[in-house]
Design a protein around this motif. Sequence first.
Motif, PDB file in Angstrom:
ATOM      1  N   ALA A  51       0.827  -1.214   0.000  1.00 53.29           N
ATOM      2  CA  ALA A  51       0.000   0.000   0.000  1.00 53.29           C
ATOM      3  C   ALA A  51       0.857   1.260   0.000  1.00 53.29           C
ATOM      4  O   ALA A  51       0.555   2.236  -0.692  1.00 53.29           O
ATOM      5  N   GLU A  54       2.411   1.782  -3.476  1.00 51.22           N
ATOM      6  CA  GLU A  54       1.429   2.285  -4.442  1.00 51.22           C
ATOM      7  C   GLU A  54       1.112   3.760  -4.224  1.00 51.22           C
ATOM      8  O   GLU A  54       0.711   4.465  -5.162  1.00 51.22           O
ATOM      9  N   ALA A  55       1.306   4.248  -3.000  1.00 51.18           N
ATOM     10  CA  ALA A  55       1.009   5.649  -2.695  1.00 51.18           C
ATOM     11  C   ALA A  55       2.176   6.591  -2.989  1.00 51.18           C
ATOM     12  O   ALA A  55       1.988   7.807  -3.051  1.00 51.18           O
ATOM     13  N   HIS A  58       2.254   9.761  -5.352  1.00 51.76           N
ATOM     14  CA  HIS A  58       1.293  10.837  -5.098  1.00 51.76           C
ATOM     15  C   HIS A  58       1.720  11.756  -3.948  1.00 51.76           C
ATOM     16  O   HIS A  58       0.892  12.443  -3.349  1.00 51.76           O
ATOM     17  N   PRO A  63      -2.051  15.704   2.420  1.00 49.36           N
ATOM     18  CA  PRO A  63      -3.000  14.688   2.895  1.00 49.36           C
ATOM     19  C   PRO A  63      -4.327  15.332   3.268  1.00 49.36           C
ATOM     20  O   PRO A  63      -4.430  16.557   3.409  1.00 49.36           O
ATOM     21  N   GLU A  67      -8.426  11.923   7.312  1.00 51.18           N
ATOM     22  CA  GLU A  67      -8.617  10.924   6.258  1.00 51.18           C
ATOM     23  C   GLU A  67      -9.945  10.189   6.452  1.00 51.18           C
ATOM     24  O   GLU A  67     -10.121   9.442   7.419  1.00 51.18           O
ATOM     25  N   SER A 257       0.218  11.368   4.514  1.00 50.34           N
ATOM     26  CA  SER A 257      -0.567  10.507   3.633  1.00 50.34           C
ATOM     27  C   SER A 257      -0.097   9.058   3.677  1.00 50.34           C
ATOM     28  O   SER A 257      -0.919   8.133   3.614  1.00 50.34           O
ATOM     29  N   LEU A 258       1.202   8.814   3.802  1.00 54.16           N
ATOM     30  CA  LEU A 258       1.692   7.440   3.877  1.00 54.16           C
ATOM     31  C   LEU A 258       1.244   6.770   5.168  1.00 54.16           C
ATOM     32  O   LEU A 258       0.923   5.576   5.182  1.00 54.16           O
ATOM     33  N   VAL A 261      -2.428   5.752   4.692  1.00 53.03           N
ATOM     34  CA  VAL A 261      -2.544   4.584   3.800  1.00 53.03           C
ATOM     35  C   VAL A 261      -2.093   3.313   4.525  1.00 53.03           C
ATOM     36  O   VAL A 261      -2.742   2.268   4.449  1.00 53.03           O
TER      37      VAL A 261
END
Length: 363
Positions: A51, A54-55, A58, A63, A67, A257-258, A261
């Motif tokens: 995950a 894949e992030a 971006h 963020p 979330e 953001s990481l 995720v």
Amino acid sequence: MVKPRPQVDAMTLYTPGRSLEDARQASGRKEMVKLASNESLWGPSPSVITAIQEALPHLQYYPAVQEPRLREVLAIRHGLKPGQIVMGNGADEMLRLVAAAFVSVGDEVLYPAPSFSAYRHSTLLAGGVPKEVPLAGNGANDLEAMCRAITERTRVVYLCSPNNPTGTPVTLEAWQRYLAEVPEHVVTVVDAAYEEFVAGPEMPDFLGAVRQDRAIVVVRTFSKLYALAGLRTGWATAPEWLMPALLKVREPFSLNSLGAVAAEAALKDSDYYGRVRQETLEARAFLLDALSQRGHQFFESQANFVTAALPVGVSDVPNRLMAEGFVVRPTDAFGLPQHIRVTVAPQPILEEFLTAFDRVLAQ
């Protein structure tokens, strides 16, 4: 001459567990095992790594302030409403938010001692007056003493269950008595960073008090069981009527953001983390039994660490263990001298540690 505020001047710098790089330089060893900071040596699940990968493309975007997917997953998992959840930069930020929101200059804040230094730090940063309440003899927070120490000036009570560095949890009976006695003008913060490792019967349902709209804030983290300490991902839950104050003093983008995720992916991989939890509990039981057989004194931990007393007259054990390849945490900075705290690791690692520990004490 420029001087800091008196409250800042009264603060002490945080004393972290020794890093692996520092330990390698000090010991001259390349191979080291860190058992000092209650991190998960099992590491995050493969699905979490995927995950994050894949992030990565971006990262140019900010963020979300909160979330929404992660809040929804947490709410479903714990029987809460999304509006009862706030997320941020580790449990430390969550603890600090409460003091920033509810403590004015001169207000009293109670917290257990010895325990996590963030309670005192958060209090002083807000201009409050820190008041320590000694632990009970078994290393648990003494909730009866907490209630006796509350005054009209008390605004916040920090609790830690299981307590760091002793690992002893609050009992159901003690928690129920506390809820019956704590005054309405006090906000109670339960630092439940190690909640996932509690396996004892009849443990308190701290989140139940939140669902009942009590002035309770429960703080949790993804740093321990979920092995995301490097991403600084924490969350807290409180009644919706308390949330506006917490959100006002929170940094808007404090949850990266990481981290969001990774946390969402971790919550979905219950098989992996269920295995890690079970192996951690089994390894903890092995370590406690091994220490008992050797005649060592220790606290009956319900966390992913064990704090043990060192024999009288024995000194410099952490440095000598480091020479053997193991980094542990001396607990002097907590106010608990002549003890070391050892992270629970996979059993083969603990077996090697115990051999080194025996060797050090025999020198």
